[in-house]
Design a protein around this motif. Sequence first.
Motif, mmCIF file in Angstrom:
data_model
loop_
_atom_site.group_PDB
_atom_site.id
_atom_site.type_symbol
_atom_site.label_atom_id
_atom_site.label_comp_id
_atom_site.label_asym_id
_atom_site.label_seq_id
_atom_site.Cartn_x
_atom_site.Cartn_y
_atom_site.Cartn_z
ATOM 1 N N TYR A 1 -71.879 -9.765 9.184
ATOM 2 C CA TYR A 1 -71.465 -11.160 9.348
ATOM 3 C C TYR A 1 -69.948 -11.244 9.482
ATOM 4 C CZ TYR A 1 -69.962 -10.946 4.489
ATOM 5 O OH TYR A 1 -69.321 -10.600 3.333
ATOM 6 N N ILE A 2 -69.498 -12.372 9.959
ATOM 7 C CA ILE A 2 -68.067 -12.662 10.040
ATOM 8 C C ILE A 2 -67.717 -13.653 8.926
ATOM 9 C CG2 ILE A 2 -66.201 -13.597 11.449
ATOM 10 C CD1 ILE A 2 -67.282 -11.030 12.551
ATOM 11 N N PRO A 3 -66.762 -13.340 8.051
ATOM 12 C CA PRO A 3 -66.385 -14.265 6.975
ATOM 13 C C PRO A 3 -65.914 -15.611 7.523
ATOM 14 C CG PRO A 3 -65.450 -12.087 6.604
ATOM 15 C CD PRO A 3 -65.996 -12.076 7.996
ATOM 16 N N ASP A 4 -66.166 -16.651 6.744
ATOM 17 C CA ASP A 4 -65.684 -17.983 7.120
ATOM 18 C C ASP A 4 -64.810 -18.607 6.032
ATOM 19 O OD1 ASP A 4 -67.465 -18.691 5.134
ATOM 20 O OD2 ASP A 4 -68.755 -19.923 6.415
ATOM 21 N N SER A 5 -64.520 -17.845 4.955
ATOM 22 C CA SER A 5 -63.739 -18.362 3.834
ATOM 23 C C SER A 5 -62.836 -17.251 3.291
ATOM 24 C CB SER A 5 -64.660 -18.865 2.717
ATOM 25 O OG SER A 5 -65.583 -19.821 3.213
ATOM 26 N N ALA A 6 -61.862 -17.649 2.463
ATOM 27 C CA ALA A 6 -60.941 -16.659 1.889
ATOM 28 C C ALA A 6 -60.426 -17.139 0.543
ATOM 29 C CB ALA A 6 -59.766 -16.405 2.827
ATOM 30 N N GLN B 1 -50.882 -10.475 -0.973
ATOM 31 C CA GLN B 1 -51.590 -9.369 -0.336
ATOM 32 C C GLN B 1 -52.803 -9.942 0.379
ATOM 33 O OE1 GLN B 1 -52.459 -6.486 -3.414
ATOM 34 N NE2 GLN B 1 -50.521 -5.432 -3.098
ATOM 35 N N LEU B 2 -53.094 -9.391 1.539
ATOM 36 C CA LEU B 2 -54.218 -9.895 2.328
ATOM 37 C C LEU B 2 -55.069 -8.706 2.752
ATOM 38 C CD1 LEU B 2 -55.213 -12.642 3.362
ATOM 39 C CD2 LEU B 2 -54.090 -12.143 5.531
ATOM 40 N N GLY B 3 -56.301 -8.658 2.241
ATOM 41 C CA GLY B 3 -57.208 -7.557 2.564
ATOM 42 C C GLY B 3 -58.625 -8.046 2.757
ATOM 43 N N THR C 1 -49.040 -13.122 10.857
ATOM 44 C CA THR C 1 -50.191 -14.017 10.889
ATOM 45 C C THR C 1 -51.429 -13.228 11.304
ATOM 46 O OG1 THR C 1 -49.615 -14.640 13.150
ATOM 47 C CG2 THR C 1 -48.815 -16.059 11.375
ATOM 48 N N VAL C 2 -52.599 -13.827 11.112
ATOM 49 C CA VAL C 2 -53.867 -13.163 11.380
ATOM 50 C C VAL C 2 -54.448 -13.685 12.679
ATOM 51 C CG1 VAL C 2 -56.204 -12.762 10.532
ATOM 52 C CG2 VAL C 2 -54.299 -12.803 8.932
ATOM 53 N N SER C 3 -54.726 -12.773 13.607
ATOM 54 C CA SER C 3 -55.275 -13.184 14.899
ATOM 55 C C SER C 3 -56.791 -13.174 14.912
ATOM 56 C CB SER C 3 -54.742 -12.273 16.012
ATOM 57 O OG SER C 3 -55.083 -10.916 15.759
ATOM 58 N N ARG D 1 -72.790 -6.364 -3.120
ATOM 59 C CA ARG D 1 -71.563 -7.075 -2.786
ATOM 60 C C ARG D 1 -71.165 -6.773 -1.351
ATOM 61 N NH1 ARG D 1 -71.384 -11.119 -5.283
ATOM 62 N NH2 ARG D 1 -69.206 -11.345 -4.685
ATOM 63 N N PRO D 2 -70.480 -7.709 -0.696
ATOM 64 C CA PRO D 2 -70.033 -7.466 0.680
ATOM 65 C C PRO D 2 -69.113 -6.245 0.755
ATOM 66 C CG PRO D 2 -69.795 -9.782 0.106
ATOM 67 C CD PRO D 2 -70.137 -9.054 -1.168
ATOM 68 N N VAL D 3 -69.261 -5.471 1.812
ATOM 69 C CA VAL D 3 -68.443 -4.285 2.029
ATOM 70 C C VAL D 3 -67.615 -4.473 3.291
ATOM 71 C CG1 VAL D 3 -68.459 -1.798 2.447
ATOM 72 C CG2 VAL D 3 -70.178 -2.829 0.936
ATOM 73 N N PRO D 4 -66.271 -4.542 3.183
ATOM 74 C CA PRO D 4 -65.447 -4.663 4.392
ATOM 75 C C PRO D 4 -65.653 -3.450 5.290
ATOM 76 C CG PRO D 4 -64.165 -5.109 2.416
ATOM 77 C CD PRO D 4 -65.471 -4.523 1.969
ATOM 78 N N MET D 5 -65.750 -3.689 6.592
ATOM 79 C CA MET D 5 -65.892 -2.607 7.545
ATOM 80 C C MET D 5 -64.515 -2.081 7.941
ATOM 81 S SD MET D 5 -69.132 -4.160 9.651
ATOM 82 C CE MET D 5 -69.429 -2.675 10.617
ATOM 83 N N MET D 6 -64.435 -1.239 8.958
ATOM 84 C CA MET D 6 -63.209 -0.511 9.285
ATOM 85 C C MET D 6 -62.003 -1.422 9.457
ATOM 86 S SD MET D 6 -61.935 2.479 9.720
ATOM 87 C CE MET D 6 -63.367 3.527 10.003
ATOM 88 N N MET D 7 -62.142 -2.485 10.244
ATOM 89 C CA MET D 7 -61.043 -3.414 10.472
ATOM 90 C C MET D 7 -61.388 -4.744 9.839
ATOM 91 S SD MET D 7 -58.628 -1.820 11.976
ATOM 92 C CE MET D 7 -57.602 -3.183 12.517
ATOM 93 N N SER D 8 -60.764 -5.081 8.720
ATOM 94 C CA SER D 8 -61.073 -6.338 8.038
ATOM 95 C C SER D 8 -60.359 -7.512 8.688
ATOM 96 C CB SER D 8 -60.690 -6.249 6.556
ATOM 97 O OG SER D 8 -59.303 -5.991 6.428
ATOM 98 N N SER D 9 -59.181 -7.267 9.238
ATOM 99 C CA SER D 9 -58.445 -8.331 9.916
ATOM 100 C C SER D 9 -57.382 -7.706 10.799
ATOM 101 C CB SER D 9 -57.789 -9.271 8.898
ATOM 102 O OG SER D 9 -56.839 -8.574 8.129
#
Length: 230
Positions: free
Chosen positions: A39-44, A141-143, A210-212, A195-203
């Motif tokens: 899935y693609i996250p929609d919140s942070a 920090q943003l991960g 800024t985050v594209s 629990r959700p597991v971030p894949m190779m590229m989280s952002s």
Amino acid sequence: MSLKKPNIALAAALFACTLTPVTASAGEVSLSGEGIVTYIPDSARLRFTASAEHSRPEKASQQVGEKMVQWRKGIRNIQNQLEDYSDAEVNLYTRNLPIQERGQKPEQMAVASQTVSFTISDLELLNPLLEEAQKLGLQYQLGGNQFFHSNEQKLQQKALGLAIEDAKAQCAFVAKQLDKSCGDVVTINVNSGHRPVPMMMSSERSAEGTVSSVGPQEIRANVNATFELD
């Protein structure tokens, strides 16, 4: 670059019997099933910290207070969209500066900090908040672990359903090879707490910080089941 609200992409279960351990006894077969939801996250969940150092504690606290006033002023148009907002975490301590010469008395500095934490359910707010934090020199920090989906429970249930379907499909395959049919479930163990597991590229972040785009994450579920062979 603005972020578009992504749609959920659900991955199909992996039906590869050769990848899953299978054991069989007279009239029974035990095996494992796995379900994966992408899935693609929609919140942070975000945290920003304002800090300052000064030889006098009151001056350090004053400087942090001024940054916080500027922060609140900068986000006043969107603050009502920040969920679970809190800026009550305040710290003040002293630290010794490195000694330059032997026998020198350590000089002390007061360090003041104040942390802001909140959740956003609209990722369009992310870059404006990052830009405001960078302008004021706030630390953050943003991960991948800070991004999540607002309907996480539904995704976890979907992953578990896929894991059960995987186990049933493998049982049917094994039974067919033995000229039997897959019967009732004797026992089943569910690996809960996925629990959700971030894949190779989280952002992906631009040179300006800024985050594209926000990358996909995975939720995995596993079951161990024993079926009767009829």
